[in-house]
Design a protein around this motif. Structure first.
Motif, mmCIF file in Angstrom:
data_model
loop_
_atom_site.group_PDB
_atom_site.id
_atom_site.type_symbol
_atom_site.label_atom_id
_atom_site.label_comp_id
_atom_site.label_asym_id
_atom_site.label_seq_id
_atom_site.Cartn_x
_atom_site.Cartn_y
_atom_site.Cartn_z
ATOM 1 N N UNK A 257 -8.227 -25.136 1.358
ATOM 2 C CA UNK A 257 -6.975 -24.482 0.980
ATOM 3 C C UNK A 257 -7.222 -22.981 0.939
ATOM 4 N N UNK A 258 -6.438 -22.261 1.714
ATOM 5 C CA UNK A 258 -6.561 -20.805 1.758
ATOM 6 C C UNK A 258 -5.205 -20.201 1.419
ATOM 7 N N UNK A 259 -5.133 -19.522 0.284
ATOM 8 C CA UNK A 259 -3.872 -18.897 -0.150
ATOM 9 C C UNK A 259 -4.127 -17.418 -0.413
ATOM 10 N N UNK A 260 -3.262 -16.587 0.165
ATOM 11 C CA UNK A 260 -3.444 -15.135 0.042
ATOM 12 C C UNK A 260 -2.095 -14.503 -0.298
ATOM 13 N N UNK A 261 -2.053 -13.747 -1.389
ATOM 14 C CA UNK A 261 -0.814 -13.127 -1.864
ATOM 15 C C UNK A 261 -0.907 -11.606 -1.751
ATOM 16 N N UNK A 262 0.102 -11.002 -1.128
ATOM 17 C CA UNK A 262 0.149 -9.541 -1.013
ATOM 18 C C UNK A 262 1.558 -9.062 -1.364
ATOM 19 N N UNK A 263 1.665 -7.868 -1.948
ATOM 20 C CA UNK A 263 2.990 -7.295 -2.212
ATOM 21 C C UNK A 263 3.486 -6.525 -0.991
ATOM 22 N N UNK A 264 4.785 -6.553 -0.769
ATOM 23 C CA UNK A 264 5.392 -5.786 0.312
ATOM 24 C C UNK A 264 6.527 -4.954 -0.267
ATOM 25 N N UNK A 265 6.600 -3.683 0.130
ATOM 26 C CA UNK A 265 7.614 -2.785 -0.408
ATOM 27 C C UNK A 265 8.526 -2.284 0.718
ATOM 28 N N UNK A 266 9.836 -2.427 0.498
ATOM 29 C CA UNK A 266 10.838 -1.934 1.443
ATOM 30 C C UNK A 266 11.912 -1.189 0.675
ATOM 31 N N UNK A 267 12.057 0.106 0.991
ATOM 32 C CA UNK A 267 13.064 0.945 0.315
ATOM 33 C C UNK A 267 12.931 0.884 -1.211
ATOM 34 N N UNK A 268 11.704 0.870 -1.665
ATOM 35 C CA UNK A 268 11.450 0.867 -3.109
ATOM 36 C C UNK A 268 11.548 -0.491 -3.765
ATOM 37 N N UNK A 269 11.905 -1.523 -3.007
ATOM 38 C CA UNK A 269 12.005 -2.875 -3.545
ATOM 39 C C UNK A 269 10.746 -3.668 -3.195
ATOM 40 N N UNK A 270 10.279 -4.453 -4.162
ATOM 41 C CA UNK A 270 9.033 -5.193 -3.983
ATOM 42 C C UNK A 270 9.328 -6.675 -3.827
ATOM 43 N N UNK A 271 8.663 -7.277 -2.871
ATOM 44 C CA UNK A 271 8.649 -8.722 -2.785
ATOM 45 C C UNK A 271 7.191 -9.167 -2.618
ATOM 46 N N UNK A 272 6.941 -10.405 -2.975
ATOM 47 C CA UNK A 272 5.592 -10.948 -2.889
ATOM 48 C C UNK A 272 5.556 -11.973 -1.765
ATOM 49 N N UNK A 273 4.571 -11.844 -0.903
ATOM 50 C CA UNK A 273 4.400 -12.794 0.192
ATOM 51 C C UNK A 273 3.102 -13.565 -0.007
ATOM 52 N N UNK A 274 3.230 -14.877 -0.081
ATOM 53 C CA UNK A 274 2.060 -15.743 -0.215
ATOM 54 C C UNK A 274 1.947 -16.611 1.026
ATOM 55 N N UNK A 275 0.853 -16.455 1.753
ATOM 56 C CA UNK A 275 0.587 -17.256 2.946
ATOM 57 C C UNK A 275 -0.443 -18.320 2.603
ATOM 58 N N UNK A 276 -0.117 -19.572 2.937
ATOM 59 C CA UNK A 276 -0.947 -20.695 2.524
ATOM 60 C C UNK A 276 -1.259 -21.579 3.720
ATOM 61 N N UNK A 277 -2.538 -21.904 3.884
ATOM 62 C CA UNK A 277 -2.983 -22.872 4.884
ATOM 63 C C UNK A 277 -3.706 -24.001 4.161
ATOM 64 N N UNK A 278 -3.261 -25.225 4.417
ATOM 65 C CA UNK A 278 -3.867 -26.407 3.799
ATOM 66 C C UNK A 278 -4.333 -27.346 4.902
ATOM 67 N N UNK A 279 -5.598 -27.738 4.848
ATOM 68 C CA UNK A 279 -6.149 -28.720 5.774
ATOM 69 C C UNK A 279 -6.722 -29.876 4.967
#
Length: 375
Positions: A257-279
């Motif tokens: 299981x590989x999960x990686x979370x990074x923040x992304x900012x657009x026009x001062x707004x933040x969202x969180x992106x979590x990419x997950x791979x499960x084998x």
């Protein structure tokens, strides 16, 4: 003459700096504390429970039925409780082998910050000492007598540090080092939840803390979602219901299981992106249809597992953000690392900013094997 003075100087330095054993405490004179419980007492006092190892029992000597002795002291502070222990106990209290610190539920609701400050300053307490919060009294946790181990503190510590590797519903983080890092950052925290009976102890979910006060609980499923966001699941069993009448339940033995979370900012707004791979491999399928089209079935099962993981993570994130207003996912630390200038200006406003943060999930499940016996 010069050599003589050099020799004299060396002898004098050796006498001054040579290590001595004048302050050594013999092992049998130590009271090794395996567990420390902190509950709310009367009139803002603390109820401190010490689980002390009985060395003869651990060495297999004597005829003791119990391996530990619990001593409970009501005091105004941890320092005063330690002084009281010195007046009541013949041996010298020693925290160097402490396995577990337990906060009682009522005390945790009032706030654990003062106790943490004391524990951080305790020189003999190791940074890897596990910390949890009881669903009830901490004293009850330490008083329980598990039949499979000599100490309840040792059982819980082993569950947290070892079994959390294979069970995603066990929160693995909390130790003194983890708490100290978040204490300095003034970040929100989560602690392992523990329930106790007379002859058993069980790790259940996690206590969620805001400003070091217990504000609510995550169940095991929500802890799994939290751990996905934190990127702290490497393997374990994952289960999903099969919709559309194509079986009851699917269990996947996920070995990667590989999960990686990074923040992304657009026009001062933040969202969180979590990419997950499960084998993983199929561990169990209940009441599945016959496997006539293997490729289509694997795709169907993979999609069902992806949807289940998505539901778990979204439910955990929304509960932390919307119900408790607690960032127990270390998102603040990630935002500070990725966008230091933004954090410099708005870090103190994070509690309000976090309420507007959205979560985006990119999940892929790959089923590698269906097992020796196909459904």
């Amino acid at each position: 003459m010069v050599k003589k003075w050099i020799l004299i100087t060396m002898i004098m330095l050796y006498i001054i700096f040579a290590p001595g054993c004048w302050d050594r405490v013999e092992i049998e004179k130590n009271a090794f504390i395996l567990g420390l419980g902190i509950d709310a007492g009367k009139d803002d006092h603390l109820l401190i429970t010490y689980q002390v190892a009985l060395l003869d029992a651990f060495k297999g000597e004597g005829e003791r039925e119990k391996s530990t002795q619990q001593i409970t002291i009501e005091s105004s502070s941890l320092s005063e409780a330690n002084n009281t222990l010195l007046r009541r106990f013949g041996n010298t209290p020693n925290l160097s082998h402490c396995k577990l610190i337990v906060f009682g539920e009522k005390y945790a609701q009032k706030g654990i910050k003062d106790s943490l400050d004391y524990l951080f300053r305790e020189p003999n307490l190791r940074r890897i000492t596990s910390v949890c919060v009881a669903k009830g009294q901490a004293k009850e946790v330490l008083d329980s007598e598990p039949q499979m181990a000599p100490s309840s503190a040792m059982v819980i510590e082993q569950i947290i540090t070892q079994n959390s590797t294979n069970n995603s519903g066990i929160f693995p983080f909390p130790d003194i080092g983890y708490l100290h890092r978040n204490f300095i950052r003034e970040s929100d925290i989560a602690l392992v939840g523990v329930n106790a009976g007379k002859n058993e102890v069980e790790v259940l979910g996690a206590g969620i803390f805001k400003d070091y006060k217990l504000v609510g609980w995550f169940n095991d499923r929500e802890v799994t979602g939290q751990r996905f966001i934190l990127g702290e699941i490497n393997r374990g069993l994952l289960a999903a219901d099969l919709p559309d009448g194509k079986g009851d339940r699917l269990t996947l033995n996920a070995y990667n299981i590989n999960a990686h979370t990074v923040p992304e900012m657009t026009n001062g707004n933040i969202r969180i992106k979590t990419k997950i791979l499960v084998e993983g491999d199929i561990n169990e399928v209940r009441n599945s249809e016959p496997l006539t089209d293997k490729k289509a079935t694997l795709e169907y099962w993979s999609k069902a597992m992806e949807n289940n993981i998505r539901d778990i993570i979204e439910a955990a994130f929304k509960k932390g953000r919307d119900t408790f207003g607690v960032d127990c996912y270390e998102i603040d630390e990630k935002v500070e690392g990725y966008y230091p200038e933004f954090w410099e200006k708005h870090g103190k406003e994070w509690d309000e900013i976090f309420k507007t943060v959205d979560l985006f999930l990119d999940i892929e499940v790959k089923i590698r094997r269906v097992g020796l016996i196909e459904p």
